[in-house]
Design an enzyme around this catalytic site. Structure first.
Site, PDB file in Angstrom:
ATOM      1  N   LYS A   1      -9.654   0.679   1.789  1.00  0.00           N
ATOM      2  CA  LYS A   1      -9.652   0.645   3.251  1.00  0.00           C
ATOM      3  C   LYS A   1     -10.915   1.336   3.756  1.00  0.00           C
ATOM      4  O   LYS A   1     -11.301   2.388   3.239  1.00  0.00           O
ATOM      5  CB  LYS A   1      -8.389   1.340   3.786  1.00  0.00           C
ATOM      6  CG  LYS A   1      -8.220   1.243   5.309  1.00  0.00           C
ATOM      7  CD  LYS A   1      -6.899   1.846   5.756  1.00  0.00           C
ATOM      8  CE  LYS A   1      -6.696   1.713   7.258  1.00  0.00           C
ATOM      9  NZ  LYS A   1      -5.392   2.255   7.709  1.00  0.00           N
TER      10      LYS A   1
ATOM     11  N   SER B   1      -2.139  -0.379  10.537  1.00  0.00           N
ATOM     12  CA  SER B   1      -3.573  -0.601  10.675  1.00  0.00           C
ATOM     13  C   SER B   1      -4.260  -1.070   9.387  1.00  0.00           C
ATOM     14  O   SER B   1      -5.404  -1.520   9.409  1.00  0.00           O
ATOM     15  CB  SER B   1      -4.254   0.696  11.133  1.00  0.00           C
ATOM     16  OG  SER B   1      -4.107   1.719  10.148  1.00  0.00           O
TER      17      SER B   1
ATOM     18  N   SER C   1       1.341   2.520   8.608  1.00  0.00           N
ATOM     19  CA  SER C   1       0.205   1.621   8.423  1.00  0.00           C
ATOM     20  C   SER C   1       0.016   1.072   7.020  1.00  0.00           C
ATOM     21  O   SER C   1      -0.857   0.239   6.810  1.00  0.00           O
ATOM     22  CB  SER C   1      -1.096   2.318   8.859  1.00  0.00           C
ATOM     23  OG  SER C   1      -1.131   2.467  10.249  1.00  0.00           O
TER      24      SER C   1
END
Length: 481
Positions: free
Chosen positions: A74, A149, A173
């Protein structure tokens, strides 16, 4: 069941080299990610160099379980010499001079970094529509969101761009995107993994997590990235093999707490999947016990007061002077601050900064922020009290399957997507999401939550569940080895 172990066997037998494996994944990303938009930065040269190093280690017979295994990160984990954007214009050209503890631990294990993944800007969002680099598509249906997210992290693994990805979990998330994309993902106990080098959203909630198809791979990876860190005072670390120590043990006698009121209002197909999952756990010897969890709407309100306050403080550092985007037209210092932040942040980030500054204002502090912190403590105590009666609590991971892009542009409706995941973040407890069925031909997930630092119970229970009931139907054909 483990992709990591399958790849390990292929690498060790000489069936494939780390360089060849890396080239396969890189080619797949370049060919297919145009439709999904999960990767912000492809690290081709760096990945091939790391793969060459891994092959040398394998040839010398000094490999570990993760040597040569590809991974995607990420894009809020700092990677030395590679840009880290947090999916924001503010950090579009930021190249970190150091590695985060999470990425360093992966490198130290010999893993190969393929690239950096799309996300909601500064990890603020539940749809991955709030990215400077564009929305991410769900591989199950390109018209739908992958969740957020960590939407890029979920979409990339679901599409077969890597066997593993890292994510972060502030309010769900990793767990909500796992539910939307048919994956297994875990937020470990707060403090078990380091936040050093992880771009901050809300520091008392943020925690690194892992996406994979199988719970065994999640456990293996969490063991790899967890541990004490001298650069993070909140990281207490965990013992070696904390997440994998009980994977082979059966779950007979484990007590699962269920709040029936959270199930009865679910859409019919999700409700059926939940009830079938609980029945399967009973067949494995677990006991189901009725419990009452704290009011989830109160938890949601608490979360959306405290996290914007922490975000407003954390994002104050992006001022156009120290680092990050600088507006070239500013004529004085005040204008530089104002224009750099106005242009550099997206709408959702600015919304949360404004909420955060409002609840921290001296005139509002006691009415909002202080009361929310008090309620956080009460809820944590209430949840911990439940664990005097049960080993884990089961909840859905999301109130729906993946929805279409643009369906939840109203921020309040989007915030409700996190209603089942937020309690674990408020209380700092570990929680794991895993696929349990389908609704409208799209995957849906369940979630188990345990007492702090009882992470091993969660990985044990889901590994045993997947061993007996399988997850092959949740793996897209394009993602199979």
């Amino acid at each position: 069941m483990s992709y990591i172990k399958k790849l390990r066997a292929r690498l060790d037998s000489g069936e494939i080299s780390a360089v060849e494996l890396t080239k396969e994944y890189l080619a797949k990303i370049k060919e297919q990610d145009k439709r999904i938009n999960s990767v912000i930065t492809l690290c081709e040269a760096e990945a091939l160099k790391e793969a060459e190093d891994a092959d040398a280690i394998i040839s010398a017979g000094k490999q570990g379980l993760l040597t040569g295994i590809p991974i995607l990160h990420k894009d809020l984990f700092c990677t030395k010499g590679i840009r880290t954007t947090a999916a924001s214009k503010m950090l579009d050209n930021f190249v970190a001079p150091y590695d985060s503890t999470v990425t360093k631990n992966c490198k130290d294990q010999g893993m190969v970094t393929l690239g950096k993944l799309n996300m909601d800007e500064f990890a603020m969002g539940s749809t991955n529509e709030h990215s400077y680099y564009g929305a991410v598509s769900n591989p199950w249906d390109l018209e739908r969101v992958p969740g957020g997210s960590s939407g890029g992290s979920a979409a990339a693994v679901a599409a077969g761009f890597a066997p593993i990805s890292t994510g972060s979990d502030t309010g769900g998330s990793v767990r909500q995107p796992a539910s939307f994309c048919g994956l297994t993902a875990m937020k470990p106990s707060y403090g078990s993994t380091s936040r050093f080098g992880m771009v901050a959203f809300a520091s008392s909630f943020d925690q690194a997590g892992i996406f994979a198809h199988y719970a065994e791979d999640v456990a293996i990876m969490l063991d790899a990235i967890a541990g004490e860190c001298e650069f993070d005072s909140t990281c207490v670390g965990v013992k070696e093999n904390h997440f994998t120590q009980d994977l082979e043990k059966d779950i007979s006698g484990k007590v699962i707490g269920v709040d029936e009121s959270l199930i009865k209002d679910l859409p019919e197909q999700i409700q059926e999947a939940v009830l079938k999952t609980l029945d399967n756990f009973k067949k494995l010897g677990a006991e189901i016990k009725s419990v009452k969890v704290p009011d989830l709407k109160e938890a949601l309100s608490t979360y959306y007061i405290i996290t914007p306050a922490e975000a407003a403080a954390n994002l104050a550092r992006y001022d156009g002077i120290r680092y990050g985007y600088r507006n070239p037209e500013a004529r004085d210092l005040d204008e530089l601050y104002r224009k750099s932040r106005t242009d550099g942040f997206g709408a959702e980030v600015k919304r949360r900064i404004m909420i955060g500054n409002y609840v921290l204002a001296s005139s509002q502090y006691d009415s909002y922020y202080n009361k929310a912190q008090q309620l956080r403590k009460v809820m944590t105590d209430q949840i911990n009290q439940i664990f005097t009666q049960v080993d884990v609590i089961f909840m859905p991971a999301s109130p729906s399957e993946a929805f279409k892009k643009g369906d939840k542009l109203d921020p309040v409706s989007a915030y409700l997507s996190d209603i089942y995941t937020i309690p674990a973040n408020i209380s700092g407890l570990p929680a794991i999401a895993f696929p349990i069925g389908f609704a409208n031909n799209l995957p849906v997930g369940g979630q188990l939550m345990a007492k702090a630092f009882n992470d091993n119970i969660l990985t044990q229970m889901v590994v045993q569940y997947q061993k007996h009931y399988g997850i092959e139907e949740f793996i897209l054909e394009q993602a199979r080895i």
